[in-house]
Design a protein around this motif. Structure first.
Motif, PDB file in Angstrom:
ATOM      1  N   VAL A 119       0.851  -1.191   0.000  1.00 19.70           N
ATOM      2  CA  VAL A 119       0.000   0.000   0.000  1.00 19.70           C
ATOM      3  C   VAL A 119       0.886   1.239   0.000  1.00 19.70           C
ATOM      4  O   VAL A 119       1.802   1.368   0.819  1.00 19.70           O
ATOM      5  N   GLY A 120       0.635   2.130  -0.939  1.00 22.36           N
ATOM      6  CA  GLY A 120       1.435   3.343  -1.066  1.00 22.36           C
ATOM      7  C   GLY A 120       2.474   3.284  -2.164  1.00 22.36           C
ATOM      8  O   GLY A 120       3.065   4.315  -2.513  1.00 22.36           O
ATOM      9  N   ASP A 121       2.708   2.100  -2.724  1.00 26.35           N
ATOM     10  CA  ASP A 121       3.700   1.963  -3.794  1.00 26.35           C
ATOM     11  C   ASP A 121       3.159   2.504  -5.110  1.00 26.35           C
ATOM     12  O   ASP A 121       1.971   2.353  -5.422  1.00 26.35           O
ATOM     13  N   VAL A 122       4.070   3.100  -5.896  1.00 21.41           N
ATOM     14  CA  VAL A 122       3.751   3.479  -7.267  1.00 21.41           C
ATOM     15  C   VAL A 122       4.183   2.323  -8.157  1.00 21.41           C
ATOM     16  O   VAL A 122       5.342   1.905  -8.133  1.00 21.41           O
ATOM     17  N   ALA A 123       3.233   1.785  -8.908  1.00 24.90           N
ATOM     18  CA  ALA A 123       3.529   0.580  -9.673  1.00 24.90           C
ATOM     19  C   ALA A 123       2.743   0.579 -10.976  1.00 24.90           C
ATOM     20  O   ALA A 123       1.736   1.283 -11.122  1.00 24.90           O
ATOM     21  N   LYS A 124       3.225  -0.247 -11.897  1.00 27.87           N
ATOM     22  CA  LYS A 124       2.517  -0.488 -13.149  1.00 27.87           C
ATOM     23  C   LYS A 124       2.103  -1.950 -13.156  1.00 27.87           C
ATOM     24  O   LYS A 124       2.948  -2.848 -13.176  1.00 27.87           O
ATOM     25  N   ILE A 125       0.787  -2.190 -13.135  1.00 29.21           N
ATOM     26  CA  ILE A 125       0.233  -3.537 -13.098  1.00 29.21           C
ATOM     27  C   ILE A 125      -0.479  -3.764 -14.419  1.00 29.21           C
ATOM     28  O   ILE A 125      -1.542  -3.182 -14.670  1.00 29.21           O
ATOM     29  N   GLY A 126       0.100  -4.591 -15.265  1.00 31.73           N
ATOM     30  CA  GLY A 126      -0.439  -4.736 -16.611  1.00 31.73           C
ATOM     31  C   GLY A 126      -0.284  -3.425 -17.345  1.00 31.73           C
ATOM     32  O   GLY A 126       0.824  -2.917 -17.521  1.00 31.73           O
ATOM     33  N   ASP A 127      -1.394  -2.831 -17.745  1.00 28.04           N
ATOM     34  CA  ASP A 127      -1.352  -1.528 -18.400  1.00 28.04           C
ATOM     35  C   ASP A 127      -1.874  -0.420 -17.498  1.00 28.04           C
ATOM     36  O   ASP A 127      -2.172   0.685 -17.963  1.00 28.04           O
TER      37      ASP A 127
END
Length: 540
Positions: A384-392
């Motif tokens: 929680v709080g992470d900046v991420a790219k999940i799929g698109d």
């Protein structure tokens, strides 16, 4: 909430009490079945299979005023051989008078075990220190010591067994309430509601309401004292604990007080036992309410500590466990309330084994998402709080739930991704970067000669080496090619930071230093240009 819960329980009691009682009747004896060695035993029409069903049916008969039917629940009222109909001794006035004396003895201060505490096993409770064929279900308010009220398990010729009030208790009742003290016109002058005088209902409900008001005022006074004693009471864990615990705890203490006060009151056993049964439901609601608030309070404290220690994954685990604990508590409370109402929860729980397969087949996605959530918590690809790219989908993870994960995009939309998909999808976590890359290509104009280019490269390398935010191990500044409109210079370095906003500030400072150096050297930044040569022919 406490007011609504309590008065909802009281309203349920009154609806049950004010409903028209079943007409008093004596069950007729069915036609005798043909004798056969393999014939299955017929169910007992008087419901004397377990101590709980026996006491419940006996109280219903007393509430209906059907003392002839009530006599079937006494060991001295039948010969114990015919499970379907009373014999001649039950149909006379003496057997009915026995049931009357039993009710009178209980009304004079005797008590019965609350519904939820009665055994619902045909064998009874085997670890109570009594013989296997005896079960204590209450006591008579006898002096100097109370006399126990016992059920006796009678075995019949057809192989079945019945629980009835024992001969020992019947004799104690005869000594406790002489026949001349009970007449058929005792209740003629009373207004009877639900099998008990209305004054008894009013007294018991008044006790419950008075106890509720007293404990409600006491809890308000305790909170007021804590607010005056603590300067910053809203931030105090002690105050927050009492603020969360006192409403459900006061409701539970109301039930306990009602049990203690009403147990020995000389009021109708029908009214007392009915309200005690509904009070048991309120007690379970109060306990569940208290446990839910306690789980929330503990989870808030642990989550705050995890966030202060920057252990975001641990905070996610705490949130997940809090939700699981609340679901388990609600399930336990629901089963307990159903058992107190009188529904057979044992059969329902056993049916879950058969229905589990059908449920699993119909809820494959739900189970897949639940397993996915466990995988996310165990592997910790994102927190929680992470900046991420999940799929698109690119954004900040806001919540990892039991079914899905919520991601807040840069457009401020909220995307819900099922955990089953997320556990098998490609995840790029930008929050886990230990450094940020500076990789730029600078284009200078083609009028820059070789000497100027060498001097430019040396000055640019010096700028990067002097920058404290640059990790020196992998710094590169190279002239790497001839472009269509510019001479290309490549920068490759890493900023010493884990924060994306800080990396942008560092990059901005470095780019300004590069621009000033270009101005100092008189070298221009190239832009796309094209040179066109025109050739003209002169004619004579």
């Amino acid at each position: 909430m406490a007011y609504r819960t309590f008065f909802l329980a009281v309203a349920s009691c009154m609806l049950a009490l004010l409903s028209p009682p079943a007409a008093a009747q004596t069950l007729a004896a069915p036609e005798p079945a043909a004798e056969a060695s393999d014939a299955e035993p017929q169910p007992d029409p008087f419901k004397r299979e377990t101590p709980r069903s026996t006491v419940t049916a006996l109280l219903q008969a007393l509430a209906d005023g059907d003392y002839v039917r009530a006599a079937n629940y006494f060991a001295d009222g039948a010969d114990g051989t015919d499970a379907d109909a009373p014999d001649a001794s039950i149909l006379d006035g003496e057997a009915a008078a026995l049931a009357r004396r039993f009710q009178a003895a209980l009304d004079r201060g005797g008590s019965l075990t609350p519904f939820a505490a009665l055994s619902n096993d045909p064998e009874g409770q085997l670890d109570d220190g009594l013989p296997a064929d005896l079960e204590q279900i209450g006591r008579l308010a006898d002096e100097p010591e109370p006399t126990p009220i016992l059920l006796e398990r009678l075995s019949l010729e057809d192989g079945t067994a019945q629980w009835r009030v024992s001969s020992q208790t019947t004799q104690a009742i005869a000594d406790f309430v002489p026949p001349e003290m009970v007449t058929e016109t005792d209740e003629a002058e009373e207004i009877v509601v639900g099998g008990a005088p209305w004054t008894d209902w009013l007294l018991l409900i008044g006790i419950a309401i008075a106890a509720f008001i007293v404990f409600r005022i006491a809890s308000a006074l305790v909170l007021r004292l804590l607010r005056s004693a603590l300067s910053e009471h809203e931030a105090s864990p002690v105050y927050r604990f009492f603020q969360a615990a006192l409403p459900p705890l006061s409701l539970y203490l109301v039930v306990v007080t009602f049990y203690l006060v009403s147990a020995d009151l000389p009021v109708s056993i029908v009214a007392r036992q009915t309200l005690l049964r509904y009070a048991g439901i309120v007690a379970w609601i109060a306990l569940a309410w208290f446990a839910l608030r306690l789980v929330d309070a503990i989870a808030r404290v642990l989550t705050g500590r995890m966030h202060r220690a920057e252990r975001r994954q641990a905070a996610t685990v705490v949130t997940f466990m809090r939700r699981g604990a609340k679901v388990a508590l609600l399930a336990i409370a629901f089963i307990a309330v159903l058992d107190t109402i009188g529904l057979d929860v044992t059969t329902g729980i056993a049916a879950l084994g058969i229905g589990g397969l059908a449920l699993a087949l119909g809820a494959q996605k739900t189970i897949e998402n639940l397993v996915g959530s466990v995988t996310l918590i165990a592997d910790r690809p994102v927190q929680v709080g992470d900046v991420a790219k999940i799929g698109d989908v690119f954004g900040t993870v806001e919540d990892i739930g039991m079914r899905s994960t919520l991601v807040r995009t840069n457009d401020r939309t909220l995307v819900s991704i099922p955990n089953g998909n997320l556990a098998s999808d490609r995840i790029e976590n930008f929050a886990l970067r230990d450094r940020f890359l500076f990789n730029q290509t600078l284009g200078v104009t083609y009028d820059t000669d070789a000497d100027q280019m060498e001097r430019l490269l040396a000055e640019l390398r010096a700028i990067l080496q002097a920058d404290e935010n640059i990790i020196d191990d992998e710094v590169r500044v190279r002239f790497n090619g001839f472009g269509d409109s510019a001479l290309h210079v490549e920068f490759f370095a890493y900023f010493r930071t884990r924060s994306y906003p800080e990396s942008l500030a560092m990059q901005e400072t470095l780019l300004f230093a590069i621009m000033r150096k270009l101005d100092e050297l008189g070298i221009g930044i190239a832009f796309p240009t094209r040179t066109i040569r025109l050739q003209t022919e002169q004619t004579v």
